[in-house]
Design an enzyme around this catalytic site. Structure first.
Site, PDB file in Angstrom:
ATOM      1  N   TYR A 109       0.856  -1.182   0.000  1.00 32.22           N
ATOM      2  CA  TYR A 109       0.000   0.000   0.000  1.00 32.22           C
ATOM      3  C   TYR A 109       0.891   1.230   0.000  1.00 32.22           C
ATOM      4  O   TYR A 109       1.880   1.276   0.730  1.00 32.22           O
ATOM      5  CB  TYR A 109      -0.889   0.010   1.254  1.00 32.22           C
ATOM      6  CG  TYR A 109      -1.689   1.294   1.400  1.00 32.22           C
ATOM      7  CD1 TYR A 109      -2.982   1.373   0.904  1.00 32.22           C
ATOM      8  CD2 TYR A 109      -1.124   2.424   1.996  1.00 32.22           C
ATOM      9  CE1 TYR A 109      -3.703   2.557   1.002  1.00 32.22           C
ATOM     10  CE2 TYR A 109      -1.839   3.613   2.092  1.00 32.22           C
ATOM     11  CZ  TYR A 109      -3.127   3.671   1.598  1.00 32.22           C
ATOM     12  OH  TYR A 109      -3.841   4.835   1.685  1.00 32.22           O
TER      13      TYR A 109
ATOM     14  N   GLU B 196      -3.802   7.268  -3.776  1.00 30.09           N
ATOM     15  CA  GLU B 196      -3.566   5.955  -3.182  1.00 30.09           C
ATOM     16  C   GLU B 196      -3.228   4.939  -4.261  1.00 30.09           C
ATOM     17  O   GLU B 196      -3.843   4.948  -5.322  1.00 30.09           O
ATOM     18  CB  GLU B 196      -4.873   5.481  -2.519  1.00 30.09           C
ATOM     19  CG  GLU B 196      -4.782   5.231  -1.060  1.00 30.09           C
ATOM     20  CD  GLU B 196      -6.120   4.741  -0.496  1.00 30.09           C
ATOM     21  OE1 GLU B 196      -6.315   4.889   0.697  1.00 30.09           O
ATOM     22  OE2 GLU B 196      -6.959   4.199  -1.242  1.00 30.09           O
TER      23      GLU B 196
END
Ligand code: GDP
Ligand code: MN
Length: 380
Positions: free
Chosen positions: A101, A186
């Protein structure tokens, strides 16, 4: 404002962040053609302004172009997380060794950007245990330094060629974050495949007040529904519950959602028609909500300047147009309340004076799956 994944990926590419090869399509035939053209196994992903598509059934892994075509046919027109699916991204399927991530946002408390990373990607970052989350604050006057990214890599146990790629991607993403006036960006997952890193998903939310500096199409940023609502000067927010809510005034709208929640349900979206709604504007608002295909539509109007008989007329008009296929629950009080309620009753619409009773009824219907109607109008 949110950008669709395929647009965010285009932006990522222009900053040198690697993404899978692929194209956005609007029909099953196109999806088949793109799969054919790519000549490798593909993924078909719905383009909606919500995450968690994997879990919601919005991502398919067809075996061949014919199956890609069928998958696309199935997905187009579906309603996923409250969004009507109109576009799909067909792209090469990545062999995933592991999922990382990487995200950036503004830490309002510390008044600076913050980089958030984790070796546990692929799930929502909110679900990742704290000990696997790495944070690095960025003093905005200096920007993100390479040594900070190397420190992130170390804390994520990333080394060698992967760490070097991670560094390049993180620095590019920070440049993008600043230059595109992002509020949030993101990559989840940032996929490790062999000795390569690739952004399998992309999220980019940009600051609406900076839109004059960029040239994203309005619909790309807002989504179709938001755009239609903005065009008629009302406000709309997409949520992820079950009941579509139409109310007048911000306070009444919030109260409606609170009570709905207390009755064990929740709002799928809400549209605030504001004060002084006319028959036409109310009907327009109802059509827009009907197009989000809710199971249940709850209308809560406190008629002051807005007249209840006008509201009833709008409801009946839209009901007769046949686009309102879910169940309808109305709560109506205020100016010309009696006329309004009477008209609704004659038209066979469930109407209440007490909000609590209306919300309870709506919650009940949502739970029973009343009025759940598929695209062909069949109940079930
Ligand atoms: P989201 O659910 O909306 O966040 O959509 P993502 O694009 O992040 O995909 C969700 C999950 O689907 C990923 O975490 C992967 O596990 C899987 N997935 C997505 N794209 C690929 C791919 O190209 N190959 C493989 N093997 N899995 C994928
Ligand atoms: Mn994702």
């Amino acid at each position: 404002m949110k950008l669709y994944e395929h647009m965010a990926k285009e932006v990522f590419n222009s900053y040198g962040i690697p993404t899978p090869r692929g194209r956005v399509v609007t029909s099953a035939d196109e999806a088949g053609a793109v799969a054919e053209e790519l000549g490798v196994p593909v993924v078909v992903k719905v383009q909606i302004l919500a995450g968690g598509r994997g879990k919601a059934g919005g991502i398919k892994f067809p075996r061949d172009p014919a199956e890609a075509r069928r998958a696309a046919d199935e997905l187009l027109g579906m309603n996923i997380s409250g969004f009507a699916v109109e576009r799909l991204l067909v792209e090469e399927r990545i062999d995933i060794d592991s999922e990382l991530y990487l995200g950036m946002t503004v830490d309002a408390g510390n008044r600076r950007p913050v980089v958030i990373a984790s070796s546990r990607g692929g799930i929502s970052i909110e679900e990742v245990p704290q000990k696997y989350i790495v944070r690095e604050e960025v003093p905005i006057q200096w920007g993100l330094y390479p040594y900070q990214v190397r420190s992130i890599c170390e804390r994520m146990n990333l080394s060698g060629v992967l760490a070097r790629q991670f560094e390049k991607i993180a620095l590019s993403l920070y440049r993008l974050f600043r230059d595109e006036d992002a509020e949030l960006t993101e990559i989840n997952p940032l996929v490790i495949t062999g000795d390569r890193l690739i952004a399998a998903d992309a999220r980019l939310n940009v600051d609406e007040d900076s839109s004059f500096r960029h040239d994203y199409p309005d619909t790309a940023m807002r989504g179709e529904v938001e755009q239609r609502v903005t065009d008629i000067g009302l406000s709309y927010v997409q949520l992820d519950g079950e009941v579509a809510v139409l109310a007048n005034g911000a306070g009444a709208t919030m109260a409606t959602m609170d009570i709905l929640q207390r009755c064990g349900s929740s709002a799928m979206n809400f549209l605030d028609v504001g004060g002084g709604a006319t028959v036409d504007s109310m009907a327009q608002a109802l059509r827009i909500l009907a197009d989000t295909r809710p199971r249940v539509l709850l209308i809560n109007i406190f008629g002051g300047i807005t007249r209840c008989d006008d509201v009833a007329e709008a409801v009946i008009r839209v009901q007769e147009e046949g686009t309102l296929r879910g169940s309808l629950v109305v709560r109506l009080v205020g100016t010309n309340e009696e006329e309004g309620l009477k008209a609704l009753e004659e038209a066979g619409v469930t109407a209440f004076q007490k909000l609590e009773a209306a919300a309870r009824k709506a919650a009940e219907m949502a739970q029973r799956g009343d009025g759940e109607v598929d695209a062909d109008g069949n109940s079930g």
